[in-house]
Design a protein around this motif. Structure first.
Motif, short mmCIF file in Angstrom:
data_model
loop_
_atom_site.label_atom_id
_atom_site.label_comp_id
_atom_site.label_asym_id
_atom_site.label_seq_id
_atom_site.Cartn_x
_atom_site.Cartn_y
_atom_site.Cartn_z
N MET A 81 47.54 -15.94 66.87
CA MET A 81 47.89 -14.99 67.93
C MET A 81 49.38 -14.64 67.80
O MET A 81 50.22 -15.54 67.73
CB MET A 81 47.60 -15.58 69.30
N ARG A 94 46.54 -10.54 75.00
CA ARG A 94 45.90 -11.74 74.45
C ARG A 94 44.39 -11.69 74.70
O ARG A 94 43.59 -11.98 73.80
CB ARG A 94 46.51 -12.99 75.06
N GLN A 113 41.45 -11.50 71.86
CA GLN A 113 40.41 -12.52 71.81
C GLN A 113 39.03 -11.88 71.81
O GLN A 113 38.14 -12.32 71.06
CB GLN A 113 40.56 -13.48 72.99
#
Length: 578
Positions: A353, A362, A366
């Motif tokens: 990440m 984020r 994901q």
């Protein structure tokens, strides 16, 4: 309480009377060049946890006894020329008793110091003074030969009695401890046992290293997609229970610190039992294929994220024992670790990440990563189907299933993330005739994969899930309600002959579809073995009934007729397509 007795009559007779506590250590001091006239007071700290007489005063005259009525915790001697010889003896009394010592010491006969004032026979409590007398008056040793004979006889009887007493006191406890050790020893070393396959066939297994030259690895773009695939297939029933390797390459994985740590997290304290072979499968490597059927139905299996296909051994073996070939994929990067024939070990991997990523970014990354991972896993399933079908038709004689796979009877099955791999493959490939989704719902988003092409299932689906209370499901109450609506819509669009089965038995949970509850054997919060065994039987019943119905055209099972307290069953559609 400190006690020392100064009875006038006893002092005139030179008699010392000491009230002894239950346990005391007496330090006696025998004067060497001092003519003992009297024995004065004794300082006795009466401590129940350990009684110690710190000193015995020795005086040259009776008049000095008053001045030393209370002694400090150290020994005092009277007179500048007084010298002493110590003798330390430990005596134990069950009750407070009196001990008498008569004076004066007679250097000629020593009679007063070797006899009790009222009893002439040997007494155990006088042993210190017998010894003192023998050391101080060597000329009189011959006069006490009878006493020594009595002493010898008494010690002999005492030794025998003491040994018998010890034997009587400790034998029961020793026997009980030994019995407990014998009974508990097997339990301490007994490794968990996987359920024996319930079908009529034995289990064969062979591993293959296959590379899809048409695809690049998502997490290693410089290399093509490479997979280890293990084919489990029916064999002639063995004469005895087979004991095969549970996880090939376990010793090499255990030698790698990073992978060993992951394996201990996955399998707990019993990981060393997998390495040693104490936990075993029922598979025989490269055993001959059973010839009872001309061709066998195929099930392609996908494991969960961070797991391994070998962690579903009881489920795979049970299907094989009932006449199925199972192609279990080790999804490289998704699996906890994959060992290739050249010795390479590839651990579980994830895309890094970027730093300074906001929570919203984020979450979006994901979701994109999960979607890409599901697509790659689905492509793995379809590639394996292609390769098995090709080898079954054109493979060399070393391929154990040459000509033995019925490509018209193929199903995809998976657990957790592997369930999404299977479901997505079934959305894309009509060659797959049935789909088994084992607790693969993506709470709180959807039950099945969602992609821009909005595909629906092309075959019957068994959506077999463990009951999860809302408190154990991800997301808020509102998100959970939205998830149930999406799930209901997706299942309604499934092919006729589909079922949603929610198992509600005690101990059922997400890992219940794998070997993990068996291996943990009731430890670390996992259910008791009897609950695990019962849940395994339920899962096997529903999986076999569904596959038998769709791949073997068997309609004699009543597993899906109606709901029970253990399983809530909701059918979707009324007929299986011909």
């Amino acid at each position: 309480m400190n006690e020392s007795v100064h009875h006038p009559h006893l002092q005139r007779q030179g008699i010392l009377l000491v009230i002894q506590p239950r346990t005391a250590v007496i330090m006696l001091r025998a004067a060497s060049r001092v003519n003992v006239a009297a024995v004065g007071s004794i300082y006795v700290p009466a401590n129940r946890t350990g009684h110690l007489i710190h000193g015995l005063a020795v005086f040259r005259s009776r008049q000095s006894r008053v001045a030393n009525h209370h002694l400090p915790p150290r020994i005092h001697e009277s007179g500048p020329r007084a010298t002493v010889r110590p003798l330390l003896l430990a005596l134990r009394w069950r009750d407070h008793r009196c001990f008498f010592l008569k004076r004066p010491y007679d250097r000629t006969s020593g009679a007063a110091s070797t006899k009790h004032p009222s009893l002439s026979q040997f007494r155990l409590q006088r042993c210190p003074f017998y010894l003192v007398r023998l050391l101080r008056f060597p000329r009189t040793r011959d006069s006490i030969q009878p006493l020594m004979a009595k002493l010898s006889s008494f010690v002999s009887r005492l030794s025998r009695s003491f040994l018998l007493l010890l034997f009587a006191l400790f034998l029961p406890s020793v026997w009980q401890s030994a019995a407990q050790a014998v009974n508990s020893a097997p339990a301490a070393v007994l490794a968990p046992r996987l359920p024996a396959p319930s079908g009529n066939y034995g289990i064969g297994r062979a591993g293959f290293d296959w590379t899809d030259a048409k695809r690049h690895d998502r997490l290693d773009p410089e290399h093509p997609r490479e997979l280890m695939v293990y084919l489990w297939y029916p064999t002639t029933p063995p004469h005895a229970e087979a004991k095969g390797v549970y996880l090939p390459g376990a010793k090499q994985m255990n030698a790698n610190p990073e992978i060993q740590s992951r394996m201990r997290d996955e399998f707990g304290a019993n990981w060393p039992l997998i390495v040693s072979g104490d936990i075993y499968s029922h598979a025989v490597e490269h055993a001959p294929l059973a010839d009872a059927e001309a061709q066998w139905p195929l099930v392609i299996f996908s494991h969960g994220n961070g797991s391994t296909s070998f962690a579903y051994t009881w489920l795979i073996e049970d299907l094989v024992s009932h006449g199925y070939v199972v192609a279990a994929i080790q999804h490289t990067g998704t699996a906890i670790a994959v060992q290739f024939p050249d010795g390479r070990l590839v651990p579980h991997r994830e895309l890094p990440m970027p730093a300074n990523t906001s929570p919203a970014e984020r979450m979006q990354k994901q979701i994109e990563s999960i979607s890409a991972g599901i697509s790659e896993g689905a492509d793995d399933v379809r590639f394996v189907l292609d390769h098995v079908t090709e080898l079954s038709k054109t493979g060399d004689q070393q391929f154990p299933l040459k000509g033995k796979i019925d490509s018209s009877r193929v199903a995809a099955m998976g657990h957790s993330a592997g369930a999404e791999f299977s479901a997505r493959a079934c959305q894309l490939d009509k060659r797959l005739k049935a789909c088994v989704d084992l607790d693969g719902a993506m709470v709180p988003f959807a039950a099945l994969p969602i992609y821009p092409d909005h595909p629906s299932m092309n075959q019957p689906l068994l959506f077999l899930e463990a009951y999860h209370p809302e408190s154990q499901m991800g997301g808020s109450h509102t998100q959970h309600e939205d998830f149930l609506k999406v799930k209901q819509k997706q299942l309604q669009e499934c092919f006729p002959g589909s079922y949603d089965v929610i198992i509600k038995t005690p101990g059922i949970a997400h890992p219940s579809f794998s070997d993990i509850p068996v291996i943990f054997n009731g430890e670390d919060g996992y259910p008791a073995p009897e609950l695990v065994s019962h849940n395994i039987l339920l899962i096997e019943k529903f999986v076999r009934a569904f596959l038998d119905k769709n791949l073997k055209n068997a309609h004699n099972s009543h597993a899906f007729d109606s709901s029970t307290p253990e399983a809530e069953i909701t059918p979707y559609g009324a007929a299986v397509p011909q």
